[in-house]
Design an enzyme around this catalytic site. Structure first.
Site, short mmCIF file in Angstrom:
data_model
loop_
_atom_site.label_atom_id
_atom_site.label_comp_id
_atom_site.label_asym_id
_atom_site.label_seq_id
_atom_site.Cartn_x
_atom_site.Cartn_y
_atom_site.Cartn_z
N ALA B 10 57.85 28.21 26.76
CA ALA B 10 58.83 27.13 26.61
C ALA B 10 58.20 25.76 26.42
O ALA B 10 58.85 24.82 25.98
CB ALA B 10 59.76 27.11 27.83
N GLN B 11 56.92 25.62 26.73
CA GLN B 11 56.25 24.33 26.58
C GLN B 11 55.65 24.16 25.19
O GLN B 11 55.32 23.05 24.78
CB GLN B 11 55.11 24.19 27.61
N GLY B 12 55.48 25.25 24.47
CA GLY B 12 54.91 25.16 23.12
C GLY B 12 55.88 24.47 22.18
O GLY B 12 57.08 24.34 22.48
N ARG B 36 53.00 29.64 30.76
CA ARG B 36 52.03 30.65 31.15
C ARG B 36 51.79 30.77 32.66
O ARG B 36 51.43 31.82 33.13
CB ARG B 36 50.73 30.47 30.38
N THR B 79 53.11 36.94 17.15
CA THR B 79 52.46 37.76 16.13
C THR B 79 51.52 38.78 16.75
O THR B 79 51.33 38.81 17.96
CB THR B 79 51.65 36.87 15.17
N ALA B 103 60.25 40.26 14.96
CA ALA B 103 60.39 39.86 13.55
C ALA B 103 59.24 38.93 13.15
O ALA B 103 58.90 38.02 13.90
CB ALA B 103 61.72 39.16 13.32
N HIS B 133 54.00 25.34 -1.16
CA HIS B 133 53.63 25.00 0.22
C HIS B 133 52.78 23.73 0.23
O HIS B 133 52.19 23.35 -0.78
CB HIS B 133 52.84 26.13 0.88
N LYS B 137 47.62 24.97 3.48
CA LYS B 137 47.79 26.40 3.66
C LYS B 137 46.53 27.12 3.16
O LYS B 137 46.00 26.81 2.10
CB LYS B 137 49.01 26.88 2.87
#
Lengths: 247, 247, 247, 247
Positions: B10-12, B36, B79, B103, B133, B137
């Protein structure tokens, strides 16, 4: 085996494009190309399996009655079908193996745009339609754009979405477009353009645009050929090419 | 009754955006916002029904095991899931009422673009992808664009379409883009842009473009909220937000 | 008083469109419409003030010599002019009141796109070109796109701009387009499309796109008419329609 | 030698972005970053050559008077300048070596869009403007879009062009947009979007589109830096960034 296709109204500009499309397709065979003076019996004699009718409101009903009674499937782009005419066609189909597709719009890119717009609508807070046509067009917005907006509005209602966010307080008249069932529709008229429609959706941090461009008057041909290839698999009367697209 | 939602990570930067999204939604209630150092037991104590995990590959498996064992549904954007990890999650789900959505992409506009591209592909002779982009990238084309092109290629094969028409004889190297399974993919790198993808289809006299624009880094939030709202209705493990969209 | 205009190559598809354009313009009068068998003397006899030549490399030099010697201005879209031919025309002009405009591209939207691209280039860190054509085109990218990219590259050099930012490390071959003098150019080939070019510029927080769409083969007509109206005011030989646009 | 730049309003969101832009530019040096409590004398003490003022209508006139009297050039994005204030600034400039640039819009892509639109207008029969903004915007169309349309209208008048072609007979109210001096302007309001403007021109067989996209609130920075670099070369007061662009 190629499907045997007859074209009614084969001398007209639209009919000519259909004839060329049929002749260019390997899985189709042009069995008859008739115009207003020709005897429909040629369809039966040539073993025609599917006819394409781009004629006139005056002649299309006689054409359909003849074809359906002779078991020939019909793909119809002729205009002027009200509910009474559709009921009549439906009745003829009941006593026949022949199926009928009647569609107001055969441009596959336009049909898909409408379909995708309806699918996408419930995921976005905002949705507007911008259509672009040549300046000789008499109506604004186009029938297709209105129909698209109505589809979006219905999908929003079914998803329980409320009114679109719009804080506009100070506006020049017309700036926010026509209000079609709560969806803003904007019509651009531009020399050089043909027929183009863009549907735009927005939600947090992103937008999705679905745009269709018709560059010339033969853009209906691929959709007609889809109709020809699939009419045998769709029993009775179908109204609208989208029902054939399986999406 | 609002769904009680816990946010892990939640802090990210991403987690903060999820927290704001949950707080802004009337049908959701933020029951826990952990990072964390925090004890997962707070999820159980607060009656959390669904967690959203945007943490790290190092911590996500422990988080999922705890939540699934405690009957808490999981929506996961972290990921690093390979088939081994997915199998593990699937196994945990078998002994639990909890469901899991993992997802790789929660931007609803990007997910819909891919879905519509697969639906449209079989109706068009030509299909190409152009993605845009920011110039920082590292990979070109983007993973999303490659994935989109592969979906188009598969749909073309299933429809029996052959190679795309292309008479190019004289070409500067690279002009026709990268060849992804027979679909050309072009990558533009442009200061100021964020993340944008356009899929273009063409057939006789017309084209269809489906374009997705991400304007900022919070564009994943609406997709996460869809996941939160629907995870209870999709049994077991689901990979990919598209399976929740009912299209 | 309407300008008297003669069209050479009047039977060709291009010439026919020019004839129609002249006839539709109130300030122009079609004084002669000649094709390969016709005697050029008809131009003199009809009092023609300006001719438009869309013929062939074989016949254009004879046409120009005749017209220039007879004091008739020339607007030329015929191809095949190398520096030797241009020198010859320039020499003929020295002994005549007649002026000549030779242009490789009369599509006014394409000429303006190139001009605006050169003007904008020095204000942006990034610049790329994406062109779209029908799939029967033999070269990729188009000559116009290459020319546009070269103009951008030159403007960047004159402004002291260095290489464009691009952190790409991992790339599929061709994804980043053709490198034209440091400017990436992407060529899309799409059934249904005609000829379209987009130039995209980016800098902090914004982008600028200049896009040109040609919908049919008559898009050169407005540019030809600009040439016809202004050729009397531009002494000697001019190469390129942009010199007539006063921008 | 780097130009020494002072930023007034340096704590504001806009001022912070200017500070970062100055610090990132190799040819500029941040000599002072002041906010409302700070003494302007710091500008003189630090040898500041150019200030950038994004403060408030209340404080900007005092800032300008001080800077101009001390020979410091001024680049001003603060709003609220009427003709009386401009006259006052002009008068101060007469007794000073300092120059002043006041601009309502520093987004270089927007300024170029307006400039190119004015240049292109006389070559096209049709011209319309479509602008896209977030739905919290209070006015429709945007001031920039109205200003763009007025520039197009003026260029059309100067070129002797008449009314735009438009055969619309049957219209939903608002469909054809707002009429700004004979140019239709359409305003789209879309969650997720920031600020975008497209100008579209059409003539026989073709169209030209000039589109500007602002993706975030720092898009004015490149224009401010152009002002900073060039203010020393433009004597007295200049209103509008376009006068610095040499196009």
């Amino acid at each position: 085996m190629a499907i045997k296709v007859g074209v009614l109204g084969a001398q007209g500009r639209v009919g000519q494009a259909v004839v060329q499309g049929v002749e260019a397709a390997e899985d189709l065979e042009l069995s008859a190309a008739l115009d207003r003076e020709d005897d429909l019996q040629a369809l039966v004699d040539s073993g025609t399996e599917v006819i394409v009718d781009f004629t006139t409101p005056n002649s299309v009903m006689d054409n359909l009655e003849f074809c359906i009674r002779n078991g020939i499937h019909c793909v119809v782009g002729t205009t002027g079908f009200d509910s009474e005419r559709l009921d009549q066609v439906r009745q003829w189909c009941q006593d026949s193996e022949a199926n009928v597709l009647i569609a107001p719009n055969f441009a596959i890119s336009a049909v898909l745009t409408m379909s995708f717009a309806r699918q996408a609508a419930r995921f976005f807070e905002s949705a507007e339609v911008v259509e672009y046509h040549h300046p000789n067009k008499l109506d604004a917005p186009s029938g297709t754009a209105i129909h698209t907006a109505e589809g979006i509005a219905q999908a929003r209602r079914e998803a329980g979405l409320g009114a679109q966010p719009d804080a506009t307080e100070q506006s020049l008249e017309g700036a926010r477009g026509a209000n079609v069932d709560g969806v803003a529709v904007h019509a651009v008229r531009m020399t050089g353009m043909v027929a183009h429609e863009e549907v735009i959706f927005g939600t947090q941090g992103q937008s999705l645009s679905i745009r269709q461009d018709s560059y010339d008057r033969t853009s209906f041909v691929p959709g007609v050929l889809i109709g020809v290839r699939q009419v045998a698999q769709h029993d009775g009367l179908t109204v609208g090419l989208d029902h054939y697209l399986d999406i």
